[in-house]
Motif scaffolding. Structure first.
Motif, PDB file in Angstrom:
ATOM      1  N   SER A 295       0.787  -1.176   0.030  1.00 33.85           N
ATOM      2  CA  SER A 295      -0.063   0.042  -0.037  1.00 33.85           C
ATOM      3  C   SER A 295       0.687   1.330   0.038  1.00 33.85           C
ATOM      4  CB  SER A 295      -1.079  -0.046   1.211  1.00 33.85           C
ATOM      5  OG  SER A 295      -1.802  -1.093   1.112  1.00 33.85           O
ATOM      6  N   ARG A 296       2.108   1.297   0.851  1.00 32.02           N
ATOM      7  CA  ARG A 296       2.951   2.344   0.842  1.00 32.02           C
ATOM      8  C   ARG A 296       3.781   2.489  -0.478  1.00 32.02           C
ATOM      9  NH1 ARG A 296       2.789   4.963   5.641  1.00 32.02           N
ATOM     10  NH2 ARG A 296       2.260   3.615   7.443  1.00 32.02           N
ATOM     11  N   TYR A 297       4.118   1.334  -1.024  1.00 31.47           N
ATOM     12  CA  TYR A 297       5.164   1.362  -2.323  1.00 31.47           C
ATOM     13  C   TYR A 297       4.377   1.977  -3.532  1.00 31.47           C
ATOM     14  CZ  TYR A 297       8.074  -1.611   0.163  1.00 31.47           C
ATOM     15  OH  TYR A 297       8.935  -2.091   1.162  1.00 31.47           O
ATOM     16  N   TYR A 298       2.882   1.640  -3.444  1.00 39.59           N
ATOM     17  CA  TYR A 298       2.167   1.959  -4.730  1.00 39.59           C
ATOM     18  C   TYR A 298       1.024   3.203  -4.309  1.00 39.59           C
ATOM     19  CZ  TYR A 298       4.818  -1.952  -6.772  1.00 39.59           C
ATOM     20  OH  TYR A 298       5.725  -2.540  -7.251  1.00 39.59           O
ATOM     21  N   HIS A 299       0.960   3.551  -3.384  1.00 36.75           N
ATOM     22  CA  HIS A 299      -0.015   4.632  -3.118  1.00 36.75           C
ATOM     23  C   HIS A 299      -1.592   4.352  -3.615  1.00 36.75           C
ATOM     24  CE1 HIS A 299      -0.804   9.350  -3.234  1.00 36.75           C
ATOM     25  NE2 HIS A 299      -1.501   8.753  -2.001  1.00 36.75           N
ATOM     26  N   VAL A 300      -1.821   2.931  -3.206  1.00 35.17           N
ATOM     27  CA  VAL A 300      -3.069   2.419  -3.424  1.00 35.17           C
ATOM     28  C   VAL A 300      -3.365   1.713  -2.081  1.00 35.17           C
ATOM     29  CG1 VAL A 300      -3.109   2.116  -5.885  1.00 35.17           C
ATOM     30  CG2 VAL A 300      -2.237   0.454  -4.270  1.00 35.17           C
ATOM     31  N   ASP A 301      -4.633   1.482  -1.879  1.00 32.56           N
ATOM     32  CA  ASP A 301      -5.024   0.792  -0.709  1.00 32.56           C
ATOM     33  C   ASP A 301      -5.317  -0.761  -0.887  1.00 32.56           C
ATOM     34  OD1 ASP A 301      -4.746   3.098   1.064  1.00 32.56           O
ATOM     35  OD2 ASP A 301      -6.836   3.542   0.440  1.00 32.56           O
ATOM     36  N   PHE A 302      -4.314  -1.584  -0.442  1.00 34.43           N
ATOM     37  CA  PHE A 302      -4.635  -3.026  -0.511  1.00 34.43           C
ATOM     38  C   PHE A 302      -5.350  -3.489   0.477  1.00 34.43           C
ATOM     39  CE2 PHE A 302      -1.031  -2.569  -3.359  1.00 34.43           C
ATOM     40  CZ  PHE A 302      -1.404  -3.741  -4.069  1.00 34.43           C
ATOM     41  N   ILE A 303      -6.486  -4.222   0.380  1.00 33.32           N
ATOM     42  CA  ILE A 303      -7.600  -4.687   1.338  1.00 33.32           C
ATOM     43  C   ILE A 303      -7.650  -6.209   1.297  1.00 33.32           C
ATOM     44  CG2 ILE A 303      -9.979  -4.537   2.200  1.00 33.32           C
ATOM     45  CD1 ILE A 303     -10.287  -1.783   0.991  1.00 33.32           C
ATOM     46  N   CYS A 304      -7.163  -6.731   2.335  1.00 33.57           N
ATOM     47  CA  CYS A 304      -7.166  -8.172   2.464  1.00 33.57           C
ATOM     48  C   CYS A 304      -8.627  -8.556   2.862  1.00 33.57           C
ATOM     49  CB  CYS A 304      -6.236  -8.781   3.208  1.00 33.57           C
ATOM     50  SG  CYS A 304      -4.570  -8.941   2.396  1.00 33.57           S
ATOM     51  N   THR A 305      -9.299  -9.562   2.640  1.00 35.67           N
ATOM     52  CA  THR A 305     -10.630 -10.321   3.158  1.00 35.67           C
ATOM     53  C   THR A 305      -9.827 -10.891   4.412  1.00 35.67           C
ATOM     54  OG1 THR A 305     -10.528 -12.144   1.462  1.00 35.67           O
ATOM     55  CG2 THR A 305     -11.907 -10.245   1.167  1.00 35.67           C
ATOM     56  N   PRO A 306     -10.843 -11.191   5.341  1.00 37.82           N
ATOM     57  CA  PRO A 306     -10.404 -11.895   6.606  1.00 37.82           C
ATOM     58  C   PRO A 306      -9.689 -13.398   6.414  1.00 37.82           C
ATOM     59  CG  PRO A 306     -12.230 -10.696   7.009  1.00 37.82           C
ATOM     60  CD  PRO A 306     -12.267 -10.687   5.739  1.00 37.82           C
ATOM     61  N   GLU A 307     -10.192 -14.112   5.621  1.00 41.73           N
ATOM     62  CA  GLU A 307      -9.887 -15.593   5.277  1.00 41.73           C
ATOM     63  C   GLU A 307      -8.605 -15.747   4.713  1.00 41.73           C
ATOM     64  OE1 GLU A 307     -12.276 -14.362   1.680  1.00 41.73           O
ATOM     65  OE2 GLU A 307     -12.437 -14.025   3.732  1.00 41.73           O
ATOM     66  N   ILE A 308      -7.923 -14.520   4.166  1.00 36.55           N
ATOM     67  CA  ILE A 308      -6.810 -14.687   3.596  1.00 36.55           C
ATOM     68  C   ILE A 308      -5.478 -13.882   4.267  1.00 36.55           C
ATOM     69  CG2 ILE A 308      -7.865 -15.246   1.200  1.00 36.55           C
ATOM     70  CD1 ILE A 308      -6.594 -12.483   0.402  1.00 36.55           C
ATOM     71  N   LYS A 309      -5.771 -12.820   5.137  1.00 42.43           N
ATOM     72  CA  LYS A 309      -4.901 -11.949   5.605  1.00 42.43           C
ATOM     73  C   LYS A 309      -4.052 -12.588   6.456  1.00 42.43           C
ATOM     74  CE  LYS A 309      -7.478 -10.434   9.612  1.00 42.43           C
ATOM     75  NZ  LYS A 309      -8.044  -9.319  10.232  1.00 42.43           N
ATOM     76  N   ASN A 310      -4.180 -14.039   6.924  1.00 45.70           N
ATOM     77  CA  ASN A 310      -3.147 -14.697   7.782  1.00 45.70           C
ATOM     78  C   ASN A 310      -2.448 -15.594   6.940  1.00 45.70           C
ATOM     79  OD1 ASN A 310      -3.691 -13.134  10.254  1.00 45.70           O
ATOM     80  ND2 ASN A 310      -5.642 -14.175  10.664  1.00 45.70           N
ATOM     81  N   TYR A 311      -2.507 -15.801   5.883  1.00 44.80           N
ATOM     82  CA  TYR A 311      -1.871 -16.513   5.015  1.00 44.80           C
ATOM     83  C   TYR A 311      -0.301 -16.303   5.127  1.00 44.80           C
ATOM     84  CZ  TYR A 311      -5.530 -18.276   1.821  1.00 44.80           C
ATOM     85  OH  TYR A 311      -6.663 -18.980   1.339  1.00 44.80           O
ATOM     86  N   SER A 312       0.567 -17.325   5.519  1.00 43.62           N
ATOM     87  CA  SER A 312       1.813 -17.240   5.865  1.00 43.62           C
ATOM     88  C   SER A 312       2.675 -17.481   4.609  1.00 43.62           C
ATOM     89  CB  SER A 312       2.442 -18.349   6.740  1.00 43.62           C
ATOM     90  OG  SER A 312       3.651 -18.054   7.037  1.00 43.62           O
ATOM     91  N   CYS A 313       3.409 -16.468   4.016  1.00 48.79           N
ATOM     92  CA  CYS A 313       3.823 -16.456   2.821  1.00 48.79           C
ATOM     93  C   CYS A 313       5.476 -16.240   2.819  1.00 48.79           C
ATOM     94  CB  CYS A 313       3.245 -15.773   1.719  1.00 48.79           C
ATOM     95  SG  CYS A 313       2.765 -14.097   2.266  1.00 48.79           S
ATOM     96  N   SER A 314       6.118 -16.645   2.054  1.00 51.32           N
ATOM     97  CA  SER A 314       7.607 -16.287   1.813  1.00 51.32           C
ATOM     98  C   SER A 314       7.996 -16.145   0.287  1.00 51.32           C
ATOM     99  CB  SER A 314       8.636 -17.358   2.522  1.00 51.32           C
ATOM    100  OG  SER A 314       8.472 -17.569   3.726  1.00 51.32           O
ATOM    101  N   GLY A 315       8.887 -15.282  -0.065  1.00 44.65           N
ATOM    102  CA  GLY A 315       9.242 -14.933  -1.485  1.00 44.65           C
ATOM    103  C   GLY A 315       9.714 -13.613  -1.613  1.00 44.65           C
TER     104      GLY A 315
END
Length: 427
Positions: free
Chosen positions: A364-384
């Motif tokens: 959101s900070r990098y691209y000056h847009v608001d990224f909104i995660c739905t509750p069911e995916i916001k806790n996905y653990s990810c690496s990359g």
């Protein structure tokens, strides 16, 4: 004239006490504590003196911490408990009124110091002379909240110079300060006039004011300071820095995220001050995250050694590969992969076992847009790793390939939601 002598006696008495007190008081604070007009202002403030010192603090934002500490020391000094009679008060105020009438006939430039001096008669009889200096090592914390905040309306990087000139800066441009007093932006030289006034002198001095670099969301910049220190400034950040540093210390102020490679100078410690902490270094590389709209601030140390001091006075030294997180009530330290937190300066977002919600917040900070995660995916653990493309669509495409999600863009908002037709990639 007699009232002014009383004032001098009070000031001299205070200085004698100060000379026998804590020798660890910074020189910049001692300078104020030995300034007669500063002492008189603290004990007998007037509208005019309040206005004068407020203007001085505005011209020297880097000295606000010194002012706060000096005032605290003065006002913590214990005084004897003398209560003049009502008759004494009447006589004193009559004398003050007479003095003011006489002073108004003098030249305007001499009015304020003498009125304050006359007021010291009241001070002398109401509170008496100073008995002793009270030692106190409590830290006065500097906050940048009263300086320039992040301008949410900016779309391009902007540099506000000490002479108030505003310069537009292209994205990823390098700003370089020269010892000659010039600033180079993309090889273009900008001459900066720095006319300021020293508190102890009526003549012009060379004390530096602050340049203000504002980097809006979706933009980046970097600065090479006068001492050779390199500072990368992340999206949505504000950096305050002088044309040249003081002899005793090197200090900058940050709201947002910066990465620093500090030039070593053992005679002048380097300070990064935020709204919640002070970071003190001699020569090192580290990352500071201090967005005022977030609930925590952090420091990640790549190499060297730093000391962090919180607003409440707590201190913590961290070693390389450690990350300190400061919340409202506590400090925590953990081992981390430092490049996860510094890769942004290389145009890469690297993350290990982070939640998708955290990733979305950073984007959101990098691209000056608001990224909104739905509750069911916001806790996905990810690496990359995400390459921070100028083209946001490439980033969204990478996200959809990496996770079982769909990206829906509406205006300045991007909704990330679960896509049941896709499976979570194997690690």
């Amino acid at each position: 004239m007699g009232s002014f002598v009383i004032c001098l006696r009070i000031c001299l008495k205070y200085r004698q006490n100060m000379n026998t007190s804590n020798h660890k008081i910074p020189e910049a604070v001692k300078e104020l504590l030995q300034n007669s007009y500063f002492i008189l202002w603290c004990y007998t403030p007037t509208d005019k003196s309040d206005e004068w010192w407020a203007n001085w603090a505005e011209n020297y934002p880097e000295r606000k911490a010194d002012i706060s500490e000096a005032r605290r020391i003065l006002l913590s000094t214990k005084l004897n408990n003398i209560h003049p009679s009502e008759e004494d008060y009447t006589k004193l105020y009559a004398r003050l009124e007479k003095n003011v009438v006489l002073l108004k006939k003098k030249q305007q430039k001499y009015i304020w110091p003498r009125v304050v001096a006359a007021a010291c008669v009241v001070l002398a009889m109401c509170v008496g002379s100073l008995l002793y200096f009270q030692k106190n090592n409590q830290t006065t914390f500097f906050t940048i909240e009263n300086l320039v905040p992040v301008d949410s309306t900016l779309t391009e990087v902007e540099l506000k110079l000490t002479n108030l000139e505003r310069v537009s800066v292209t994205n990823n441009a390098v700003i370089r300060l020269k010892n000659s007093g010039t600033i180079h932006v993309n090889q273009e030289e900008i001459t900066v006039a720095d006319n300021t006034l020293n508190v102890n002198s009526s003549k012009s001095a060379t004390k530096p004011k602050m340049n203000v670099l504002q980097v809006p969301r979706g933009r980046y910049s970097s600065v090479i300071l006068a001492d050779g220190t390199k500072v990368w400034v992340n999206s949505g950040s504000v950096l305050h820095f002088p044309n040249s540093f003081e002899k005793e210390h090197r200090t900058i102020y940050a709201n947002g995220e910066i990465y620093l490679e500090v030039a070593k100078d053992t005679s002048r410690p380097f300070y990064v001050k935020t709204s919640k902490m002070d970071v003190r270094v001699l020569g090192t590389s580290f990352n500071v995250t201090a967005y005022n709209d977030e609930t925590y601030q952090s420091v990640v140390l790549v190499e060297g050694r730093v000391e962090i001091k919180s607003k409440t006075g707590s201190k913590q030294v961290i070693e390389p590969t450690e990350r300190l997180i400061l919340t409202e009530n506590q400090i925590s330290v953990s081992k981390v992969n430092t490049y996860d937190y510094t890769s942004w300066k290389d145009g890469i977002f690297l993350f290990t076992d982070q939640s998708l919600g955290y990733v979305a917040q950073r984007l959101s900070r990098y691209y000056h847009v608001d990224f909104i995660c739905t509750p069911e995916i916001k806790n996905y653990s990810c690496s990359g790793k995400l390459v921070l493309f100028d083209n946001l669509n490439k980033v969204l495409h990478t996200l959809e390939k990496s996770f079982p999600i769909s990206c829906e863009e509406t205006g300045n908002k991007i909704k990330l939601s679960s896509n049941p037709n896709k499976k979570m990639p194997m690690k």
